[in-house]
Design an enzyme around this catalytic site. Sequence first.
Site, PDB file in Angstrom:
ATOM      1  CB  SER A  61      -0.979   0.024   1.183  1.00  0.00           C
ATOM      2  OG  SER A  61      -0.300   0.236   2.394  1.00  0.00           O
ATOM      3  CE  LYS A 100      -2.334   2.141   4.578  1.00  0.00           C
ATOM      4  NZ  LYS A 100      -1.539   0.982   4.887  1.00  0.00           N
TER       5      LYS A 100
END
Length: 157
Positions: A61, A100
């Site tokens: 991701s 993230k």
Amino acid sequence: MSEVEILDIARDPVWVIECPAPVPAGFPSPSDEHRGEKVDLNRILLPHPDCTYLARVAGDSMAGPPGHIADGALLTVDCTLKPQPGHVVVAAVDGEFTVKRLEKRGLGWWLVPDNPRYPAVDAASYGRFEVWGVVTHVVTELINGKLHDRVRARRLQ
């Protein structure tokens, strides 16, 4: 979602020879007389050794721009830094670790992947959310197997 695995860190100095000038692609290695001073990688990667840890990324991701953090990469994560918008962070969300990019949108905080195939998530949508540290360096292995074989993992309880 990219997950992270927390790793032990050897605290002894890791010395390498620094090349005093940038190395153009395709230029041969400098001779011994052109080598620079020894550099301790721990001082660079772990400026706050008691508050810095290593984590291994699992997932893709964060594999897009601008971070290009690949599956299997090692992250140095500094817990002394105050997370700011745009920082890549390791966060605990509902008891699971993730890596993230942190963004401020309106009044809320969002966890945003660099890979456009994954959606951004409002941190408020999680039951529990806590930033554990700011990612300061990414170490990516170009020859598979060497780094992974020499770094042993342990579980945080």
